[in-house]
Design a protein around this motif. Structure first.
Motif, PDB file in Angstrom:
ATOM      1  N   UNK A   1       0.819  -1.214   0.000  1.00 19.53           N
ATOM      2  CA  UNK A   1       0.000   0.000   0.000  1.00 19.53           C
ATOM      3  C   UNK A   1       0.850   1.260   0.000  1.00 19.53           C
ATOM      4  N   UNK A   2       1.938   1.255   0.766  1.00 18.75           N
ATOM      5  CA  UNK A   2       2.821   2.426   0.790  1.00 18.75           C
ATOM      6  C   UNK A   2       3.474   2.640  -0.573  1.00 18.75           C
ATOM      7  N   UNK A   3       3.908   1.555  -1.193  1.00 15.63           N
ATOM      8  CA  UNK A   3       4.511   1.679  -2.519  1.00 15.63           C
ATOM      9  C   UNK A   3       3.464   2.127  -3.536  1.00 15.63           C
ATOM     10  N   UNK A   4       2.265   1.586  -3.440  1.00  5.90           N
ATOM     11  CA  UNK A   4       1.195   1.957  -4.359  1.00  5.90           C
ATOM     12  C   UNK A   4       0.810   3.415  -4.174  1.00  5.90           C
ATOM     13  N   UNK A   5       0.819   3.892  -2.939  1.00  5.49           N
ATOM     14  CA  UNK A   5       0.493   5.293  -2.657  1.00  5.49           C
ATOM     15  C   UNK A   5       1.485   6.220  -3.354  1.00  5.49           C
ATOM     16  N   UNK A   6       2.768   5.866  -3.326  1.00  6.80           N
ATOM     17  CA  UNK A   6       3.767   6.698  -3.992  1.00  6.80           C
ATOM     18  C   UNK A   6       3.506   6.749  -5.497  1.00  6.80           C
ATOM     19  N   UNK A   7       3.131   5.617  -6.076  1.00  6.94           N
ATOM     20  CA  UNK A   7       2.850   5.576  -7.513  1.00  6.94           C
ATOM     21  C   UNK A   7       1.633   6.441  -7.839  1.00  6.94           C
ATOM     22  N   UNK A   8       0.571   6.287  -7.045  1.00  5.37           N
ATOM     23  CA  UNK A   8      -0.655   7.041  -7.316  1.00  5.37           C
ATOM     24  C   UNK A   8      -0.428   8.528  -7.105  1.00  5.37           C
ATOM     25  N   UNK A   9       0.318   8.909  -6.067  1.00  7.32           N
ATOM     26  CA  UNK A   9       0.615  10.330  -5.841  1.00  7.32           C
ATOM     27  C   UNK A   9       1.378  10.909  -7.027  1.00  7.32           C
ATOM     28  N   UNK A  10       2.340  10.166  -7.536  1.00  5.35           N
ATOM     29  CA  UNK A  10       3.087  10.642  -8.698  1.00  5.35           C
ATOM     30  C   UNK A  10       2.173  10.764  -9.910  1.00  5.35           C
TER      31      UNK A  10
END
Length: 144
Positions: free
Chosen positions: A24-33
């Motif tokens: 989820x943390x890695x996915x959050x970084x992708x979605x924020x970008x």
């Protein structure tokens, strides 16, 4: 108490949860970008180059005309940063939509896998029942 803690950590659910949090943390970084670097520029383009993040109203204090939100905050003025709130709502809606699409895709893949599994079970040849086997054993023993 230490044994209880070891039992808690050793459960599979805790490890699944930890993996989920990391993903989820890695996915959050992708979605924020994606939102900040790909989608927000298009929103700004369609809105005529308007940058919502620097829209605010000064409640008290003095701020130079056309100053950015950060400059207004650094000047010590009390600001009503409605533009930052609008961008947060837009970001939330985009992230929620992306997560919805991801969950929808995962559910479709899961349903397809379950259908394949059901087909395999249905196509399995039916063998003799337990009763048939016991009857054969009984008959073989009678003949011997």
């Amino acid at each position: 108490m230490l044994q209880e803690f070891k039992d808690f950590i050793a459960k599979g659910n805790v490890m699944d949860m930890a993996v989920g949090i990391i993903i989820g943390a890695a996915f959050t970084a992708i979605v924020k970008s994606m939102v900040g670097d790909l989608i927000n520029p298009f929103i700004g383009l369609f809105m005529g180059g308007v940058d919502f993040t620097n829209m605010y109203a000064v409640l008290s204090g003095t701020v130079a005309e056309g100053a950015s939100l950060d400059a207004a905050r650094e000047a010590g003025a009390a600001v009503f940063a409605y533009g930052a709130f609008i961008m947060a709502v837009i970001n939330f809606l985009i992230i929620a939509f992306v997560v919805f699409m991801l969950v929808r895709y995962v559910n479709k893949v899961k349903e397809a896998a379950e259908k394949e599994e059901e087909e395999v079970v249905e196509d399995a040849p039916e063998g003799p029942t337990e009763l048939d086997l016991l009857t054969e054993i009984r008959d073989a023993l009678k003949k011997a």
